[in-house]
Design an enzyme around this catalytic site. Structure first.
Site, short mmCIF file in Angstrom:
data_model
loop_
_atom_site.label_atom_id
_atom_site.label_comp_id
_atom_site.label_asym_id
_atom_site.label_seq_id
_atom_site.Cartn_x
_atom_site.Cartn_y
_atom_site.Cartn_z
N GLN A 1 48.41 77.97 9.60
CA GLN A 1 47.59 77.85 10.81
C GLN A 1 46.74 79.10 10.95
O GLN A 1 47.27 80.21 11.01
CB GLN A 1 48.52 77.70 12.01
N GLU B 1 48.96 86.41 17.01
CA GLU B 1 49.39 87.75 16.59
C GLU B 1 50.67 87.69 15.76
O GLU B 1 50.84 88.47 14.82
CB GLU B 1 49.61 88.65 17.81
N ARG B 2 51.56 86.75 16.07
CA ARG B 2 52.81 86.64 15.29
C ARG B 2 52.49 86.29 13.84
O ARG B 2 53.10 86.86 12.92
CB ARG B 2 53.70 85.57 15.93
N ASN C 1 50.57 80.64 23.98
CA ASN C 1 51.95 81.12 24.01
C ASN C 1 52.85 80.26 24.88
O ASN C 1 54.00 80.00 24.54
CB ASN C 1 52.00 82.58 24.49
N ARG D 1 53.71 76.96 23.19
CA ARG D 1 54.67 77.13 22.10
C ARG D 1 55.97 77.78 22.57
O ARG D 1 56.83 78.07 21.75
CB ARG D 1 54.03 77.98 20.99
N ALA D 2 56.08 78.03 23.87
CA ALA D 2 57.28 78.68 24.43
C ALA D 2 57.55 80.01 23.76
O ALA D 2 58.70 80.41 23.54
CB ALA D 2 58.50 77.76 24.30
#
Length: 296
Positions: free
Chosen positions: A74, A92-93, A126, A129-130
Protein backbone atom coordinates in the site's frame (compact mmCIF):
# COMPACT_ATOMS: atom_id res chain seq x y z
CA UNK A 1 -20.87 28.43 -0.26
CA UNK A 2 -21.50 28.04 3.45
CA UNK A 3 -18.84 26.65 5.78
CA UNK A 4 -21.14 23.75 6.77
CA UNK A 5 -21.70 22.70 3.16
CA UNK A 6 -17.99 23.03 2.47
CA UNK A 7 -17.11 20.78 5.37
CA UNK A 8 -19.67 18.15 4.35
CA UNK A 9 -18.18 18.06 0.90
CA UNK A 10 -14.73 17.86 2.44
CA UNK A 11 -15.85 14.85 4.46
CA UNK A 12 -17.00 13.07 1.30
CA UNK A 13 -13.72 13.99 -0.38
CA UNK A 14 -11.75 12.49 2.47
CA UNK A 15 -13.78 9.29 2.24
CA UNK A 16 -13.00 9.09 -1.48
CA UNK A 17 -9.29 9.64 -0.80
CA UNK A 18 -9.23 6.97 1.87
CA UNK A 19 -10.80 4.67 -0.71
CA UNK A 20 -7.89 5.46 -3.02
CA UNK A 21 -5.42 4.77 -0.22
CA UNK A 22 -6.98 1.34 0.24
CA UNK A 23 -6.22 0.35 -3.36
CA UNK A 24 -3.24 -2.05 -3.31
CA UNK A 25 0.08 -1.42 -5.00
CA UNK A 26 2.47 -4.05 -6.30
CA UNK A 27 5.97 -4.53 -4.81
CA UNK A 28 8.25 -1.51 -4.78
CA UNK A 29 10.08 -2.57 -7.94
CA UNK A 30 6.96 -2.04 -10.09
CA UNK A 31 4.36 0.29 -8.57
CA UNK A 32 0.79 -0.06 -9.88
CA UNK A 33 -1.33 2.85 -11.08
CA UNK A 34 -2.34 3.36 -7.44
CA UNK A 35 1.07 4.88 -6.74
CA UNK A 36 2.10 8.16 -8.38
CA UNK A 37 5.81 7.44 -8.29
CA UNK A 38 8.74 5.84 -6.51
CA UNK A 39 10.84 8.22 -4.39
CA UNK A 40 14.06 7.72 -2.39
CA UNK A 41 13.02 6.77 1.11
CA UNK A 42 15.39 9.33 2.65
CA UNK A 43 13.40 12.07 0.86
CA UNK A 44 10.27 11.16 2.83
CA UNK A 45 9.84 12.82 6.23
CA UNK A 46 7.29 12.28 9.00
CA UNK A 47 4.46 14.70 9.70
CA UNK A 48 5.00 16.36 13.10
CA UNK A 49 1.21 16.82 13.37
CA UNK A 50 0.46 13.11 12.99
CA UNK A 51 -1.89 12.19 15.87
CA UNK A 52 -0.26 8.77 16.15
CA UNK A 53 2.67 8.83 18.56
CA UNK A 54 3.30 5.20 19.52
CA UNK A 55 4.39 2.39 17.21
CA UNK A 56 4.69 -1.14 18.57
CA UNK A 57 8.17 -2.48 17.89
CA UNK A 58 7.06 -6.08 17.32
CA UNK A 59 4.33 -4.97 14.88
CA UNK A 60 6.87 -2.91 12.95
CA UNK A 61 9.23 -5.90 12.77
CA UNK A 62 6.42 -8.13 11.48
CA UNK A 63 5.52 -5.57 8.82
CA UNK A 64 9.17 -5.11 7.82
CA UNK A 65 9.50 -8.87 7.25
CA UNK A 66 6.40 -8.79 5.05
CA UNK A 67 7.81 -5.84 3.10
CA UNK A 68 11.10 -7.66 2.52
CA UNK A 69 9.14 -10.52 0.97
CA UNK A 70 6.26 -8.76 -0.83
CA UNK A 71 7.26 -5.11 -1.03
CA UNK A 72 5.05 -2.21 0.06
CA UNK A 73 1.51 -3.43 -0.66
CA UNK A 74 0.00 0.00 0.00
CA UNK A 75 1.64 3.29 -1.05
CA UNK A 76 2.31 6.05 1.46
CA UNK A 77 0.24 9.23 0.99
CA UNK A 78 2.44 12.34 0.99
CA UNK A 79 2.52 16.01 0.05
CA UNK A 80 5.42 18.00 -1.27
CA UNK A 81 7.62 19.73 1.28
CA UNK A 82 10.80 21.82 1.02
CA UNK A 83 12.95 21.08 -2.01
CA UNK A 84 12.66 17.47 -3.12
CA UNK A 85 11.21 16.31 0.20
CA UNK A 86 7.81 14.70 0.78
CA UNK A 87 5.91 14.95 4.07
CA UNK A 88 3.82 11.95 5.11
CA UNK A 89 0.06 12.47 5.33
CA UNK A 90 -0.87 8.82 5.94
CA UNK A 91 1.29 5.72 6.20
CA UNK A 92 4.05 6.54 8.69
CA UNK A 93 4.00 2.96 9.99
CA UNK A 94 4.64 1.60 6.48
CA UNK A 95 7.45 4.14 6.02
CA UNK A 96 9.10 3.15 9.31
CA UNK A 97 8.84 -0.55 8.50
CA UNK A 98 10.24 0.08 5.00
CA UNK A 99 13.28 1.72 6.57
CA UNK A 100 13.74 -1.32 8.82
CA UNK A 101 13.44 -3.56 5.75
CA UNK A 102 16.27 -1.67 4.05
CA UNK A 103 14.26 -0.24 1.13
CA UNK A 104 15.94 2.54 -0.81
CA UNK A 105 12.73 3.65 -2.58
CA UNK A 106 9.10 3.68 -1.57
CA UNK A 107 5.86 4.05 -3.62
CA UNK A 108 3.87 7.20 -2.81
CA UNK A 109 0.62 8.93 -3.69
CA UNK A 110 1.22 12.70 -3.87
CA UNK A 111 -1.60 15.00 -2.84
CA UNK A 112 -1.69 18.82 -2.82
CA UNK A 113 -3.46 19.58 0.48
CA UNK A 114 -3.20 22.17 3.24
CA UNK A 115 -2.34 21.56 6.91
CA UNK A 116 -5.98 21.11 7.96
CA UNK A 117 -6.80 18.54 5.30
CA UNK A 118 -3.53 16.70 5.94
CA UNK A 119 -4.44 16.40 9.63
CA UNK A 120 -7.98 15.27 8.79
CA UNK A 121 -6.72 12.57 6.46
CA UNK A 122 -4.22 11.34 9.05
CA UNK A 123 -6.96 11.07 11.67
CA UNK A 124 -9.47 9.40 9.35
CA UNK A 125 -6.95 6.83 8.12
CA UNK A 126 -5.77 5.96 11.62
CA UNK A 127 -9.30 5.82 13.09
CA UNK A 128 -10.57 3.58 10.28
CA UNK A 129 -7.69 1.20 10.85
CA UNK A 130 -7.95 1.42 14.66
CA UNK A 131 -4.29 2.45 14.73
CA UNK A 132 -4.71 5.22 17.29
CA UNK A 133 -5.02 4.56 20.99
CA UNK A 134 -7.95 6.33 22.65
CA UNK A 135 -5.80 9.19 23.91
CA UNK A 136 -4.15 9.84 20.54
CA UNK A 137 -7.59 9.88 18.92
CA UNK A 138 -8.86 12.43 21.45
CA UNK A 139 -5.77 14.61 20.99
CA UNK A 140 -6.28 14.57 17.22
CA UNK A 141 -9.89 15.71 17.64
CA UNK A 142 -8.82 18.43 20.06
CA UNK A 143 -6.23 19.68 17.58
CA UNK A 144 -8.80 20.03 14.80
CA UNK A 145 -11.24 21.83 17.11
CA UNK A 146 -8.61 24.17 18.55
CA UNK A 147 -6.86 25.07 15.30
CA UNK A 148 -9.72 25.04 12.81
CA UNK A 149 -12.85 25.87 14.87
CA UNK A 150 -14.66 22.61 14.23
CA UNK A 151 -17.74 21.83 16.29
CA UNK A 152 -18.20 18.29 17.55
CA UNK A 153 -20.95 17.79 14.95
CA UNK A 154 -18.70 18.98 12.10
CA UNK A 155 -15.91 16.71 13.26
CA UNK A 156 -18.22 13.72 13.53
CA UNK A 157 -19.34 14.19 9.93
CA UNK A 158 -15.77 14.47 8.62
CA UNK A 159 -14.41 11.39 10.42
CA UNK A 160 -17.56 9.28 10.10
CA UNK A 161 -18.27 9.05 13.84
CA UNK A 162 -21.20 10.21 15.97
CA UNK A 163 -21.07 13.49 17.88
CA UNK A 164 -21.35 11.51 21.13
CA UNK A 165 -18.29 9.45 20.16
CA UNK A 166 -16.32 12.66 19.64
CA UNK A 167 -17.60 14.12 22.93
CA UNK A 168 -16.73 10.99 24.90
CA UNK A 169 -13.27 10.88 23.34
CA UNK A 170 -12.60 14.49 24.30
CA UNK A 171 -13.62 13.78 27.90
CA UNK A 172 -10.53 11.58 28.24
CA UNK A 173 -8.33 14.67 27.96
CA UNK A 174 -9.64 15.80 31.35
CA UNK A 175 -7.86 12.88 33.03
CA UNK A 176 -4.73 13.66 35.09
CA UNK A 177 -1.43 12.84 33.41
CA UNK A 178 -0.72 9.57 35.31
CA UNK A 179 -4.07 8.13 34.18
CA UNK A 180 -3.51 9.34 30.61
CA UNK A 181 -0.20 7.48 30.61
CA UNK A 182 -1.93 4.29 31.80
CA UNK A 183 -4.47 4.72 29.00
CA UNK A 184 -1.84 5.36 26.32
CA UNK A 185 0.15 2.31 27.42
CA UNK A 186 -2.93 0.08 27.33
CA UNK A 187 -2.97 -0.67 31.06
CA UNK A 188 -6.38 1.03 31.25
CA UNK A 189 -9.13 0.80 28.63
CA UNK A 190 -11.09 3.76 27.29
CA UNK A 191 -14.21 2.38 29.01
CA UNK A 192 -12.45 2.32 32.38
CA UNK A 193 -11.10 5.82 31.80
CA UNK A 194 -14.48 7.29 30.89
CA UNK A 195 -16.00 5.78 34.03
CA UNK A 196 -13.57 7.54 36.38
CA UNK A 197 -12.89 10.79 34.53
CA UNK A 198 -15.26 12.81 36.76
CA UNK A 199 -14.35 11.21 40.08
CA UNK A 200 -12.56 12.94 42.94
CA UNK A 201 -9.35 10.87 42.62
CA UNK A 202 -9.02 9.25 39.18
CA UNK A 203 -5.39 8.24 39.82
CA UNK A 204 -6.24 6.18 42.91
CA UNK A 205 -9.21 4.55 41.20
CA UNK A 206 -7.17 3.77 38.09
CA UNK A 207 -4.53 2.00 40.18
CA UNK A 208 -7.25 0.09 42.01
CA UNK A 209 -8.80 -0.99 38.70
CA UNK A 210 -5.48 -2.17 37.30
CA UNK A 211 -4.31 -3.92 40.48
CA UNK A 212 -7.65 -5.70 40.90
CA UNK A 213 -8.20 -6.49 37.23
CA UNK A 214 -11.63 -4.85 37.52
CA UNK A 215 -14.14 -4.72 34.69
CA UNK A 216 -15.64 -1.54 33.25
CA UNK A 217 -18.84 -2.26 35.16
CA UNK A 218 -16.82 -2.53 38.38
CA UNK A 219 -15.21 0.82 37.56
CA UNK A 220 -18.64 2.38 37.09
CA UNK A 221 -19.70 1.11 40.50
CA UNK A 222 -16.58 2.67 42.06
CA UNK A 223 -17.35 5.95 40.32
CA UNK A 224 -20.94 5.86 41.58
CA UNK A 225 -19.78 5.33 45.17
CA UNK A 226 -17.34 8.21 44.75
CA UNK A 227 -20.17 10.48 43.54
CA UNK A 228 -22.38 9.49 46.46
CA UNK A 229 -19.62 10.33 48.93
CA UNK A 230 -18.91 13.65 47.24
CA UNK A 231 -22.58 14.69 47.37
CA UNK A 232 -23.08 13.69 50.99
CA UNK A 233 -23.34 16.65 53.45
CA UNK A 234 -20.24 17.03 55.58
CA UNK A 235 -20.47 15.26 58.93
CA UNK A 236 -23.28 12.91 57.95
CA UNK A 237 -22.94 9.17 57.94
CA UNK A 238 -23.66 7.34 54.76
CA UNK A 239 -26.77 5.21 54.82
CA UNK A 240 -26.45 1.68 53.50
CA UNK A 241 -27.54 1.61 49.88
CA UNK A 242 -27.96 -1.22 47.46
CA UNK A 243 -25.61 -1.24 44.54
CA UNK A 244 -27.23 -0.31 41.27
CA UNK A 245 -28.33 -3.29 39.25
CA UNK A 246 -26.46 -4.05 35.99
CA UNK A 247 -29.40 -2.93 33.83
CA UNK A 248 -29.45 0.52 35.45
CA UNK A 249 -25.69 0.91 35.04
CA UNK A 250 -25.94 -0.17 31.40
CA UNK A 251 -28.71 2.37 30.78
CA UNK A 252 -26.66 5.13 32.43
CA UNK A 253 -23.70 4.24 30.22
CA UNK A 254 -25.88 4.17 27.09
CA UNK A 255 -27.40 7.60 27.84
CA UNK A 256 -23.95 9.02 28.64
CA UNK A 257 -22.63 7.78 25.31
CA UNK A 258 -25.54 9.36 23.42
CA UNK A 259 -25.36 12.72 25.20
CA UNK A 260 -21.62 12.87 25.78
CA UNK A 261 -22.35 13.90 29.38
CA UNK A 262 -22.42 12.13 32.73
CA UNK A 263 -25.88 10.66 33.43
CA UNK A 264 -27.15 9.18 36.72
CA UNK A 265 -30.41 7.33 37.34
CA UNK A 266 -32.05 6.90 40.75
CA UNK A 267 -35.14 4.67 40.93
CA UNK A 268 -37.77 5.46 43.57
CA UNK A 269 -40.74 3.10 43.47
CA UNK A 270 -42.38 3.39 40.07
CA UNK A 271 -40.61 6.66 39.36
CA UNK A 272 -37.21 8.14 39.93
CA UNK A 273 -34.77 10.85 38.97
CA UNK A 274 -32.60 11.41 35.92
CA UNK A 275 -29.55 13.61 36.51
CA UNK A 276 -27.44 15.02 33.68
CA UNK A 277 -24.24 16.87 34.62
CA UNK A 278 -22.80 19.57 32.38
CA UNK A 279 -19.71 21.70 32.98
CA UNK A 280 -20.11 24.58 30.54
CA UNK A 281 -22.75 26.65 28.82
CA UNK A 282 -21.64 25.11 25.52
CA UNK A 283 -22.52 21.66 26.84
CA UNK A 284 -25.88 22.98 28.08
CA UNK A 285 -26.63 24.52 24.68
CA UNK A 286 -25.77 21.25 22.96
CA UNK A 287 -27.97 19.30 25.39
CA UNK A 288 -30.90 21.64 24.74
CA UNK A 289 -30.41 21.23 21.01
CA UNK A 290 -30.43 17.45 21.34
CA UNK A 291 -33.61 17.58 23.40
CA UNK A 292 -35.30 19.73 20.77
CA UNK A 293 -35.43 22.93 22.78
CA UNK A 294 -35.45 26.20 20.83
CA UNK A 295 -35.78 28.70 23.67
CA UNK A 296 -33.50 28.33 26.67
Amino acid sequence: MSEDVSRKRLGRGLAALIGEIDQPATPQSRPSVSADRLVPIEHVIRNPRNPRRSFDASDLEDLSRSIRQHGVVQPVVVRTSDGDRYEIIAGERRWRASQMAGLVEIPVIVRDVDDRTALEIAIVENVQRADLNALEEAQGYEQLIAQYDYTQNDLGEVIGKSRSHVANSLRLLKLPEPVRTMLAEGALSAGHARAIVSTSDPVALAKRIIDGGLSVRDAERLAQKDAEQANRPEGTVAKPVDAKDPDTLALERSLSDVLGLKVQLAHKGQGGQLRIDYKSLEQLDELCRLLGETNH
